[in-house]
Structures are given as structure tokens and as C-alpha cells.
Design a protein around this motif. Sequence first.
Motif, mmCIF file in Angstrom:
data_model
loop_
_atom_site.group_PDB
_atom_site.id
_atom_site.type_symbol
_atom_site.label_atom_id
_atom_site.label_comp_id
_atom_site.label_asym_id
_atom_site.label_seq_id
_atom_site.Cartn_x
_atom_site.Cartn_y
_atom_site.Cartn_z
ATOM 1 N N MET A 54 -6.751 5.917 3.529
ATOM 2 C CA MET A 54 -6.524 6.068 2.090
ATOM 3 C C MET A 54 -7.825 6.206 1.326
ATOM 4 S SD MET A 54 -3.504 3.435 1.092
ATOM 5 C CE MET A 54 -4.274 3.053 -0.452
ATOM 6 N N TYR A 55 -8.805 5.452 1.737
ATOM 7 C CA TYR A 55 -10.022 5.396 0.936
ATOM 8 C C TYR A 55 -11.150 6.269 1.472
ATOM 9 C CZ TYR A 55 -7.251 1.962 -1.267
ATOM 10 O OH TYR A 55 -6.207 1.371 -1.919
ATOM 11 N N ASP B 147 -10.089 6.333 -11.083
ATOM 12 C CA ASP B 147 -10.048 5.033 -10.418
ATOM 13 C C ASP B 147 -9.554 4.006 -11.420
ATOM 14 O OD1 ASP B 147 -11.260 4.793 -7.657
ATOM 15 O OD2 ASP B 147 -12.709 6.099 -8.657
ATOM 16 N N ASN C 140 -3.310 7.060 -4.283
ATOM 17 C CA ASN C 140 -3.199 5.924 -3.374
ATOM 18 C C ASN C 140 -3.047 4.661 -4.207
ATOM 19 O OD1 ASN C 140 -3.765 7.571 -1.098
ATOM 20 N ND2 ASN C 140 -5.931 7.486 -1.647
ATOM 21 N N VAL C 141 -2.232 3.764 -3.706
ATOM 22 C CA VAL C 141 -1.961 2.527 -4.439
ATOM 23 C C VAL C 141 -2.179 1.344 -3.514
ATOM 24 C CG1 VAL C 141 -0.189 1.213 -5.683
ATOM 25 C CG2 VAL C 141 -0.245 3.701 -5.872
ATOM 26 N N PHE C 142 -2.817 0.348 -4.024
ATOM 27 C CA PHE C 142 -2.991 -0.889 -3.257
ATOM 28 C C PHE C 142 -2.736 -2.063 -4.202
ATOM 29 C CE2 PHE C 142 -5.555 -4.451 -1.804
ATOM 30 C CZ PHE C 142 -5.203 -4.525 -0.477
ATOM 31 N N TYR D 286 -5.925 4.992 -7.044
ATOM 32 C CA TYR D 286 -6.888 6.101 -7.045
ATOM 33 C C TYR D 286 -6.120 7.413 -7.154
ATOM 34 C CZ TYR D 286 -10.331 9.479 -5.607
ATOM 35 O OH TYR D 286 -11.159 10.565 -5.573
ATOM 36 N N ILE E 15 0.851 -1.186 0.000
ATOM 37 C CA ILE E 15 0.000 0.000 0.000
ATOM 38 C C ILE E 15 0.888 1.238 0.000
ATOM 39 C CG2 ILE E 15 -1.982 -1.061 1.120
ATOM 40 C CD1 ILE E 15 -1.060 0.221 3.717
ATOM 41 N N GLY E 16 0.362 2.300 -0.496
ATOM 42 C CA GLY E 16 1.160 3.514 -0.529
ATOM 43 C C GLY E 16 0.350 4.713 -0.959
ATOM 44 N N SER E 17 0.939 5.830 -0.741
ATOM 45 C CA SER E 17 0.306 7.091 -1.128
ATOM 46 C C SER E 17 1.376 8.028 -1.645
ATOM 47 C CB SER E 17 -0.397 7.744 0.054
ATOM 48 O OG SER E 17 -1.522 7.024 0.413
ATOM 49 N N PHE F 103 -1.590 -1.260 9.303
ATOM 50 C CA PHE F 103 -1.994 -1.528 7.921
ATOM 51 C C PHE F 103 -3.480 -1.201 7.711
ATOM 52 C CE2 PHE F 103 -3.897 -4.716 5.058
ATOM 53 C CZ PHE F 103 -3.301 -4.320 3.877
ATOM 54 N N ARG G 136 -11.974 10.602 -0.674
ATOM 55 C CA ARG G 136 -12.247 10.482 -2.095
ATOM 56 C C ARG G 136 -13.143 11.626 -2.553
ATOM 57 N NH1 ARG G 136 -11.775 5.682 -4.713
ATOM 58 N NH2 ARG G 136 -13.610 6.187 -5.931
ATOM 59 N N VAL H 214 -4.067 2.674 7.891
ATOM 60 C CA VAL H 214 -3.607 3.379 6.683
ATOM 61 C C VAL H 214 -4.570 3.119 5.537
ATOM 62 C CG1 VAL H 214 -1.776 3.505 4.956
ATOM 63 C CG2 VAL H 214 -1.196 3.407 7.381
ATOM 64 N N THR H 215 -4.978 1.872 5.395
ATOM 65 C CA THR H 215 -5.917 1.520 4.333
ATOM 66 C C THR H 215 -7.223 2.292 4.484
ATOM 67 O OG1 THR H 215 -4.980 -0.680 4.352
ATOM 68 C CG2 THR H 215 -7.035 -0.403 3.155
ATOM 69 N N TYR I 70 -4.900 -1.622 -7.434
ATOM 70 C CA TYR I 70 -5.911 -0.556 -7.448
ATOM 71 C C TYR I 70 -5.201 0.779 -7.237
ATOM 72 C CZ TYR I 70 -9.563 2.577 -5.920
ATOM 73 O OH TYR I 70 -10.385 3.660 -5.795
#
Lengths: 460, 372
Positions: free
Chosen positions: B15-16, A293, A248-250, A272, A202-204, B8, B19, B11-12, A270
Motif C-alpha cells: 500500500m505504501y 495525505d 489506501n486507508v489504514f 492516501y 486496511i483497505g484500498s 496483513f 506513492r 498488504v500494508t 490515515y
Amino acid sequence: MRIKLFLLIFILSIIIRANEKRIFFTGGILNFDDSENDFNIEDYYDISSGIFVDTNYLKKMIETGYYYDYNPVHRFYNPYNVNRLSISYLQRTKINDKLFFNGRFEVDNSDLKMKHSLEINPYDMPFLFTDTTSGSLGGNRFYLNNSVSYKIKKIVISPEVSYGISNFLKDNYVKAETFNILFSYYICFTYLTDKNEIFVKIGSGLKKSKLVAVKELSNPEVFIKLGENVFKKRTSSSFNGFEKNDFNVFDIGFIHNFNNGKAIGSKISYIYNKYKIWDGKLSKNYWGLASIDSIFYDFTFKYDDNIMSRIYYSYSNNWTRSYDYNFLYQEEVLKKGGFSLSLKIDKGILTNYYNQLNFAYTDDKYSDYIGSFFYRKREVSFSNTVAVNRKITEFLDIDVAFNVGYIKNSKFFDFNDVRYSGISSVVRWGIYMVGFKYDIYFINSSFCNKFMFNVSLNFN
Amino acid sequence: MKRYYIIFLLVTFFMYCDRLEKPAKKEGNGILNIKIDYSKLDSSVTVSPDSTYVEAKSELRVYNGYTNEDGEISFNNLISGLYTISFNKIYLNNRYIGGGGSINIMSSQTVDTVFTAFLIEPGIKINEIFAAWSQNDILYYHDQFIELYNASDDTLYLDGMIIVRGGGNVQACSDIDNDGQLENFVHAWRFPGKPVSKLYNRTKGDYPIYPHQFVILATDARDHTEYVPNSVDLSHADWEFVNKKDYADYDTPSVPNIICLRDDYSSDFMYAGTSDIILLCTGEDAVPDENSKYPLGVEDGIAIETIIDGVEYQSSSTSLKTLDSRVDKGFTGVGINSYSGKSMQRIMPGFDTNNSSIDFKILLKPTPGYQE
């Protein structure tokens, strides 16, 4: 404006790194026999913790090179000529049995001849800054990427940080200056066994761009391209634009190696992206908003060292709107699927002979509500690449590749049918590497040539 | 390991959360229904409601068309934004009706609105302003001019009138103390002769402007193409601004002068290339009087009732307006750059609704002495 299909690699996306050159020039063949192209999660899925399963190629390397691209076959706002000098340093080292370091630093100086675009990667942006003149964008880029991988039993934890800046000037009116900053961070958890490599990443990050253009002493105009045929004219004598892109990356995926040499791998990704654009002359908070997306799915099957195949699918949903009014400007739903089959023959005169067949299908539904421009595009493309690798002496190694391809309803070439064929070659002699790629494109009844050339030196 | 899983998940989650929400509605569905009300026109004027030209302009698009027999017009598929509406029609030779205004339109919204038509008053108008200078790379700035136009069928006279440059001050030409006079201007220049009140009733004077005549007021009345090929020939200008305190100011002997009224000003009559204010006034409250507190007559401000015409121009659509709205409700010049060679001209000779946003158009090159 049509929104970019995928946004995996950002501002430095067109730098071709040393370890990707052979693959790039020889058509991206899946099972090309190359030290940088093993079927592991680091080389294949760009997961830094994979360094634990790819320890054969630890190195410290400096590479310097020159890259030239003559590209009359390009999308309208992309550069038609690129000259680039670059130098990079790559280090992959083992600190101790549980800790590895992987770092890269790149600097380059580029000159991009472009029509009307004031941005170096024009199709990365949902809103495009343009002007009425053609000219060169020249400037420098710096990019730093570091990661460490720490292993606790069978779990590898890999934090990764990237930072990049670039500064470009246009040599013709409106003499725009662009300044870009990229910062991203990721963390990856990987579960490693003898047969399995399973990862979650995961990352941003964010990318900020500033553009300043002064229109004094001449009569060029600056526009923000909003739709396929809709431009917002900048009315003041100077333009001060600002864009912020949060992403954001997953990623989640695995590679499983069977006992009999076969292997399978899969990855779901994924991404965004969120954009906010400030029009610097306005007192309002923002001027435009955009969202992208994207989902990717990949499944790769390695039958043995000679046969590999891959299928992939991507889905992207993109839209833009103005800040003031909560209505859609543009909307695009883009689906793409593809298949590749790669074969290697290793007998007699056909030793190290490769053949890869590619097929892709794209369904692009685009709506530009402000320009009343709508289309649905179904693009089909085939290509076949043949490559041969010959090791002449201990120091001299030559790759030669031929490719032919056909694109029906090409979305990038004004919906034409496109045929192309080309030849490419990479010659490595000690620390020297020379690559070239020549393609000829047949569009309707006309044709044009595309040429790329690269020479580099690698110091280990 | 538990700690890592929690990090984890957190953070997840973050992240979402952040939006952008996709709009449910689409752009380009606005509808504007305009009806023009001709009932307020003078009873002596007969105008049929059909075929009036109507233009709706936003920063992204321009829509135009002609009214039907009921004086109505409808624009569909409009993008959200602030629209400037203008309309005009010739009802007699050189006589217009017109009007307009601004309206905010949202996509998926239907707006019904009525605009009142009124007669375009005759009289002397500032018909064109060439401020941005011709295209050149030597910073040549002497080729500015102002064009006046007599929109009436009578001969009028310029005697004693003054031309005022407002400047770019944030309070330029505004009635700060609410006394009916506009303060904060840079300088004023006078035509020769004695100013007389009730301008439109004047029947005598020494400096006539004939019916439907264009008159050029040049900063320097010479052929500027000798210096800049893209420039204009103003050697046949009708008037020239001359400041005797500016020893370098070019004075064409055959062209009568307009003289500066400011003692401490030693430059030629120049105005900003992209944003400024120009006023044409009768000059009746600017009579020099040595015994007055204001010996040159204009220092205390310009009385609004003496202003014949006033135009504000701004290159940026988002600039703040400064000229009092009783003189000009809008501004022209949006999009003009310095040294672009562009000029500002009324959409028709003498067309004046006291709203420069409606009344003016941008020309790619100046047209001294004629209407494009």
C-alpha cells in the motif's frame, strides 16, 4: 483549486442513509438516543466487525425517499439545488454464532443544478473539469456494500467490498457526460472482549471517472481548473477526460468500556489518495498528478449516557503537479482541531433534552504557484445545538432541534465572517419519516436561506 | 493466525510503496530574457530597438510587454511550458518589422535567447479567414469568406491567381515526393485573367488590388443576416466563388466569380470549420492545357515558389501540422469551435512572418473588409 479537505466518503457521499437521518437533521449530537447511534465501533467508527457488539438491531429493511436541498449558500462549484429520489435495501443478519452479514444496496436518481462544474463532487478532485455554462447534471447512481464478519475466538475478521457506478448528463451545453466507477475493498481485524473493542482496518480502492463533452453548435468552453485562478482551456471541439484515483486507508482504534458505565474511544486514520488525469486529446501518458495525505485522530469520552465529549485533530498535506514538468502547481497544508461536548437532561419537562457545543479551529496554508495566489487562513467556528425528542404515541416520535453558529474567517465563503441559525425536525410515524432543516445565513450585511427536506418510507 | 499477520504486513507494505514523489521545486519561477537582433534588417530601414511589442504565450498564460532601449525584455515568474514568442513594431506607416519562434521553458530556469527581427514583406496576404460559421442552430454554412490584403504601397493584380483548399488529410499540402510541389489538396479555384510570373513586378492587369486595400472572397456574396441574425453581410464582397456544376450555388450577378478548376467537383467553395489549409498562389503553374498530362494544370501539385501566402488552421493545439513549413511554420485557429462565429485575422494588416501561430489572432466575430 483548493483541494478537498477530507476524502473519507467518495462518490456517494451526499446520500443520506436512513439510519443517519435523525442524527443529520438534528445536528450530529454525540449521545443522541438513537438505535443507530450507539457508542460502539460499528456505529461510531464505521467498523463492520462491530456487528458482533451491536446485535440488537439486526434487520432487513427497504427504504425509499425523496430528498430536496435548496442551497444558495454553497461553495462556487457545488450544487445550489438538489433533487433526489432514492431506494435502498439494508440487511444485517446473523448467519450463525460466528458469522454475520452486513449488506447495503442503494439506487438513486438525482438532479443537481450547478454553476460551471462538470463533476458531481467538484471539490473531491484536485483538478476540476468546468465549462462556461450553468445547468443541471442529472443521472443515476448505484452503490453496493457488503461485508461478512467471522469470529475466531476473540478475533473477528471482516472483509468488506464496495462497488458503485454513476452516470450523469448535463442538460445544457457542453452537454457533458460523466461516468464514474468506484471499487474498494477492506479487511478489518478486531479483538473483542467484554470491555474492549480493538480494531485494525486496511483497505484500498480506486475510482475512475470519464468525462466526454462536445462543443459543437455553440460557443461554450471547457476548462480544466488548475489553480485558484488558472484554467487550462480545452482547445478541440470535443473533450475526453479521464481521471483515476487510487486510495489506501489504514485505521486503528479502540473503545474501552469501564465498569462504572464510562467509556473511552479513539481512532487514528490515515488515508492516501493519488490522482492521475489524462487529457484525452493528448498522446502523452497523463496530464496531471496529485497527491493527498490525510491523518485523523479522534478521542471520545463517554462519562455516562448523558455526557459525552470528543476531541479530534486532522492533518492534510496536498499537492498537484503536471505530468510533463516535475514542479509543484499547488500545495496545501491543512490542520484542523475541534472539540464537542454533548449533554443530555432527562428530568421533568426537560426529558430527552440535548445540548451540544462545538468548537473547531482550522489552519489552512495554501500556495498556488502557477496563479501566484497564496493565503494562510485561520478559521474559528462555534456552534451550539439544542434538541428535544418526544415520543407522542407508540408510533409517533418527534425530534426538534435549534442551532446557532458563528464562523470567523470562513474559508468557504470568501473569507467572511458568517453567522447562521436554524431549525430542524424529524417526525417518525410508523414506517414514515419526514425531516426538514431550515437555516438562515448572515454573511456581511446580507442573508440567505438554506432548506433541506426529506421524506422516506422504511419497510422492515 | 501467523498467516494472517503475514498477509496483513504484505498488504500494508505494498500500500505504501506506490506513492507519488512530491516535487522539490515549485512552478512559476521561470525567467525568459529576450533580446531582439535588429542587425539583419535592411540597411535602409532605421528602427530604434525600444518599444517593440513582445508577447510570450503558453497554453496557460500570456505575458507581454515592450523592449527597453537595448531591445531587451525580461519575463519573470513563468510557468513551465512551450512558449510561442512573437514581436512586432511599426517602423513606417503600414510597414512592420517582426519575428518570433517557440521556446521551451522550465520553472526555476533562466533562458536567454535572441530573436532576429526582419521586415514584413509587402504583397498580397490572406489577412482573415472566417471558417467556423456564425452561431446558429440550423447548420447554416454559406457565410464563409477569405479576406485578402495588399500590404504593399503598389497596386497589385489578382489576374489568374488560384485559391487552394488543402483539406484535413494527414499529408495535406505536403511535399511528399520532395519535388518542390505540394501534393494532396482538395480543390483549386481561379481568378479570371492570365497568370503572370514575377508577381511583384507586375504593373498591369484587369483585376487590381490597391495599396492597403482589403478584398473579400465570399463563398456566397449575399447578406447572410437574412438567414442567420448573427451572421455577416457579404453582399458587398469583391469576389464570389461560383461552381457552375453546382446548380444550387448562389451567384450574385454584380460580383465577379472565382471558378473551380476541378472537373469532378460539383459543390461550392467550402472549407472545414476548424481545421484546413488555404493557399493563395500566382497560378502560373496551373495554366489549363488540353494537350498536357494535367489539363487543368494543378493536378501535379502546387509549386512552392508560386505560393504567395498559405495559412493552416487547427482547432486543437496538439494537432499535427501538415502544410509544408516553407509556406507556414505554424498554425492558427486553436480553440475555435464550429458554429462559434469566431474568425482568424492577422495581428496587424498583412503581418506575415510565415508562421501562423505568431501572425494570427482569434476574433470573436468576423470583420470583413476591415482590421479589428
